[in-house]
Write a protein that holds these residues in place. Structure first.
Motif, PDB file in Angstrom:
ATOM      1  N   THR A 322       0.847  -1.188   0.000  1.00  0.00           N
ATOM      2  CA  THR A 322       0.000   0.000   0.000  1.00  0.00           C
ATOM      3  C   THR A 322       0.889   1.246   0.000  1.00  0.00           C
ATOM      4  O   THR A 322       2.091   1.172   0.297  1.00  0.00           O
ATOM      5  CB  THR A 322      -0.886   0.020   1.241  1.00  0.00           C
ATOM      6  OG1 THR A 322      -0.049   0.213   2.411  1.00  0.00           O
ATOM      7  CG2 THR A 322      -1.688  -1.275   1.389  1.00  0.00           C
ATOM      8  N   PRO A 323       0.339   2.416  -0.321  1.00  0.00           N
ATOM      9  CA  PRO A 323       1.152   3.634  -0.228  1.00  0.00           C
ATOM     10  C   PRO A 323       1.796   3.830   1.139  1.00  0.00           C
ATOM     11  O   PRO A 323       2.958   4.256   1.226  1.00  0.00           O
ATOM     12  CB  PRO A 323       0.148   4.742  -0.561  1.00  0.00           C
ATOM     13  CG  PRO A 323      -0.829   4.080  -1.485  1.00  0.00           C
ATOM     14  CD  PRO A 323      -0.979   2.680  -0.951  1.00  0.00           C
ATOM     15  N   ASP A 324       1.078   3.519   2.227  1.00  0.00           N
ATOM     16  CA  ASP A 324       1.667   3.653   3.561  1.00  0.00           C
ATOM     17  C   ASP A 324       2.811   2.659   3.756  1.00  0.00           C
ATOM     18  O   ASP A 324       3.840   2.989   4.349  1.00  0.00           O
ATOM     19  CB  ASP A 324       0.596   3.439   4.636  1.00  0.00           C
ATOM     20  CG  ASP A 324      -0.395   4.584   4.707  1.00  0.00           C
ATOM     21  OD1 ASP A 324       0.024   5.745   4.526  1.00  0.00           O
ATOM     22  OD2 ASP A 324      -1.589   4.313   4.932  1.00  0.00           O
ATOM     23  N   GLN A 326       4.687   1.415   1.403  1.00  0.00           N
ATOM     24  CA  GLN A 326       5.802   1.879   0.582  1.00  0.00           C
ATOM     25  C   GLN A 326       6.602   2.958   1.321  1.00  0.00           C
ATOM     26  O   GLN A 326       7.841   2.964   1.281  1.00  0.00           O
ATOM     27  CB  GLN A 326       5.285   2.415  -0.749  1.00  0.00           C
ATOM     28  CG  GLN A 326       4.682   1.343  -1.637  1.00  0.00           C
ATOM     29  CD  GLN A 326       4.087   1.917  -2.910  1.00  0.00           C
ATOM     30  OE1 GLN A 326       4.730   2.698  -3.599  1.00  0.00           O
ATOM     31  NE2 GLN A 326       2.855   1.531  -3.220  1.00  0.00           N
ATOM     32  N   ARG A 327       5.914   3.855   1.978  1.00  0.00           N
ATOM     33  CA  ARG A 327       6.613   4.890   2.754  1.00  0.00           C
ATOM     34  C   ARG A 327       7.364   4.266   3.925  1.00  0.00           C
ATOM     35  O   ARG A 327       8.498   4.670   4.238  1.00  0.00           O
ATOM     36  CB  ARG A 327       5.624   5.941   3.244  1.00  0.00           C
ATOM     37  CG  ARG A 327       6.278   7.063   4.015  1.00  0.00           C
ATOM     38  CD  ARG A 327       5.314   8.191   4.345  1.00  0.00           C
ATOM     39  NE  ARG A 327       4.997   8.991   3.179  1.00  0.00           N
ATOM     40  CZ  ARG A 327       4.375  10.186   3.223  1.00  0.00           C
ATOM     41  NH1 ARG A 327       4.001  10.681   4.399  1.00  0.00           N
ATOM     42  NH2 ARG A 327       4.124  10.843   2.120  1.00  0.00           N
ATOM     43  N   PRO A 352       3.860   8.664  -8.446  1.00  0.00           N
ATOM     44  CA  PRO A 352       4.001   8.393  -7.008  1.00  0.00           C
ATOM     45  C   PRO A 352       5.264   7.602  -6.666  1.00  0.00           C
ATOM     46  O   PRO A 352       5.920   7.883  -5.655  1.00  0.00           O
ATOM     47  CB  PRO A 352       2.732   7.609  -6.673  1.00  0.00           C
ATOM     48  CG  PRO A 352       1.740   8.017  -7.708  1.00  0.00           C
ATOM     49  CD  PRO A 352       2.544   8.199  -8.951  1.00  0.00           C
ATOM     50  N   THR A 353       5.612   6.611  -7.487  1.00  0.00           N
ATOM     51  CA  THR A 353       6.826   5.835  -7.215  1.00  0.00           C
ATOM     52  C   THR A 353       8.058   6.700  -7.394  1.00  0.00           C
ATOM     53  O   THR A 353       9.001   6.636  -6.590  1.00  0.00           O
ATOM     54  CB  THR A 353       6.898   4.611  -8.141  1.00  0.00           C
ATOM     55  OG1 THR A 353       5.711   3.831  -7.987  1.00  0.00           O
ATOM     56  CG2 THR A 353       8.106   3.747  -7.808  1.00  0.00           C
ATOM     57  N   LEU A 356       8.476   8.851  -4.403  1.00  0.00           N
ATOM     58  CA  LEU A 356       8.947   8.068  -3.261  1.00  0.00           C
ATOM     59  C   LEU A 356      10.458   7.861  -3.322  1.00  0.00           C
ATOM     60  O   LEU A 356      11.148   7.925  -2.301  1.00  0.00           O
ATOM     61  CB  LEU A 356       8.230   6.717  -3.269  1.00  0.00           C
ATOM     62  CG  LEU A 356       8.304   5.862  -2.014  1.00  0.00           C
ATOM     63  CD1 LEU A 356       7.465   6.467  -0.896  1.00  0.00           C
ATOM     64  CD2 LEU A 356       7.819   4.447  -2.326  1.00  0.00           C
TER      65      LEU A 356
END
Length: 453
Positions: A322-324, A326-327, A352-353, A356
């Motif tokens: 998920t985005p979270d 990934q962070r 987005p990637t 990041l």
């Protein structure tokens, strides 16, 4: 390969974290004798791209050069300098994440692996990776290749001569009882035999002729002691080649008690099996990085493996993180100073990637912080800190639980006694003053990364 059962190598999780301050003091000191025995080839954690997560065994010359050009344009300005072609570049019939039971690798007359010319046309006629390396270098990147431990089984079957070994042949040095459990390409090399070192010297001399800068050497770290003679042989061969090549050992788990030995011979080493985009695997990496935190130092980096982000698995899917999550992944790798090697297909790099991977304030934590240490584990909360080069500290807060919730840290543990200024590195904004008890609400599987001044 997938990560196995998590081990702590005899170090209890709470015991390790309660002693984090004492362990952190060791992080700045190299293992005894290491600095005198090996040049410092990786003063900061290596950054780059590797083909495994997106291409498996199948990458071709055209795909490699297209990807390298994208890396140079999109990621090189942020420090991602290493471009690596992973496993089985020598296998004409490579097709997926599995391996042919009876491979027929491309070899030279001395049993050394060569790029398969049907996949890498510029290698025809014995050119090897020379032409690709030159193009990669012209883009401003460094060129890396994958190498399995040992000597090709086909070279042993043909009993090819060992270059520079006075009549010694492949069967004279092969250890046919030493094989990789998941790849059929090679036999081990018995380093007690005459000609064994000459074989490794010849392999790395060939790499040097091609212009290789980075070697990811596989089937090395487990079982560690059984393979230690070949680890040492590879390091000797690199020195003998006359070309500075970074040596990356794979896969793990490299045993923590062998930290001094591995740091003497390699610049990075895996601490786990292959890492993929599953939360359980990411959750397990916390403990491994905590256990290794005292040993990361300039020139020697425990490696939590590649970043499985963006488009993966021969283009079949995007990351399951998920985005979270990934962070959290980027925060943990950065505060622990693991190498940052992107694994996703750069031909499908989405905004987005890219954001990041290219947050300069977060990358500075990975590349320039010091005294990196974990503090505690409690109620699915974890905290790491590090000293910032511009003064102050970095604080990473993690919520590994399944529900949103608060994560806290007492800044007095860093010597803070009054209000401090906080900058949110992921958001790129100042949050103003903070009391000595830092409190942030984090999403499930989420993280925050802050500069405290």
């Amino acid at each position: 390969m997938s990560s196995g059962t998590l081990r702590t190598d005899g170090i209890g999780r709470r015991g390790l974290l309660q002693g984090a301050a004492a362990l952190g003091a060791l992080a700045a000191a190299p293992p005894a004798g290491a600095a005198a025995k090996a040049p410092q080839l990786a003063p900061t954690p290596p950054m780059g791209w590797n083909s495994w997560n997106s291409f498996a065994t199948t990458i071709t010359e055209a795909q490699a050069l297209e990807t390298a050009a994208i890396q140079a344009r999109e990621l090189l300005p942020f420090g991602y300098t290493i471009f690596t072609i992973d496993i089985q570049w020598y296998e004409p019939e490579a097709s997926s994440y599995t391996y042919n039971a009876k491979p027929m690798p491309t070899l030279d007359a001395f049993g050394r692996l060569l790029p398969a010319p049907n996949r890498f046309p510029s290698a025809a006629g014995g050119g090897g990776f020379t032409a690709i390396a030159k193009q990669v270098h012209a883009l401003g990147l460094r060129f890396g290749v994958h190498l399995m431990r040992g000597i090709p089984r086909l070279a042993v079957e043909r009993n090819l001569p060992v270059l520079g070994a006075n009549g010694i042949r492949a069967r004279d040095i092969a250890d046919t009882g030493s094989t990789c459990p998941w790849n059929p390409d090679m036999f081990g090399v018995d380093m007690r035999k005459p000609g064994a070192q000459a074989y490794y010297d010849s392999v790395f001399a060939l790499f040097a002729d091609w212009g290789v800068d980075f070697v990811k050497m596989d089937d090395m770290s487990r079982p560690y002691d059984a393979h230690a003679p070949e680890i040492e042989a590879a390091a000797r061969a690199i020195r003998a080649s006359g070309r500075p090549m970074l040596l990356s050992l794979s896969p793990g788990e490299t045993p923590v008690p062998r930290a001094e030995h591995v740091a003497r011979h390699a610049q990075m080493w895996r601490i786990s099996d292959d890492f993929w985009d599953e939360w359980t695997l990411l959750d397990a990496q916390f403990t491994r990085l905590e256990n290794w935190s005292a040993y990361a130092r300039p020139g020697a980096w425990p490696d939590a493996d590649m970043l499985p982000l963006g488009r993966l698995a021969l283009g079949q899917r995007d990351t399951k993180f998920t985005p979270d999550e990934q962070r959290t992944l980027m925060t943990l790798w950065s505060i622990a100073r693991s190498p940052l090697i992107m694994g996703g297909d750069l031909r499908h790099l989405d905004a987005p990637t890219r954001a990041l991977l290219t947050n300069r304030e977060v990358l500075a934590v990975n590349q320039a912080s010091s005294e990196n240490r974990p503090w505690f584990v409690a109620d699915h909360r974890r905290v790491w800190t590090a000293r910032a080069p511009q003064g102050g500290h970095y604080v990473a807060l993690f919520n590994t639980g399944d529900k949103d919730g608060e994560a806290t840290f007492d800044l007095r543990l860093l010597g803070r006694t009054g209000a401090t200024h906080v900058r949110n590195l992921w958001e790129g904004r100042d949050e103003g003053p903070c009391a000595v008890r830092m409190v942030r609400t984090l999403p499930s599987h989420g993280a925050g990364l802050y500069h405290i001044a």
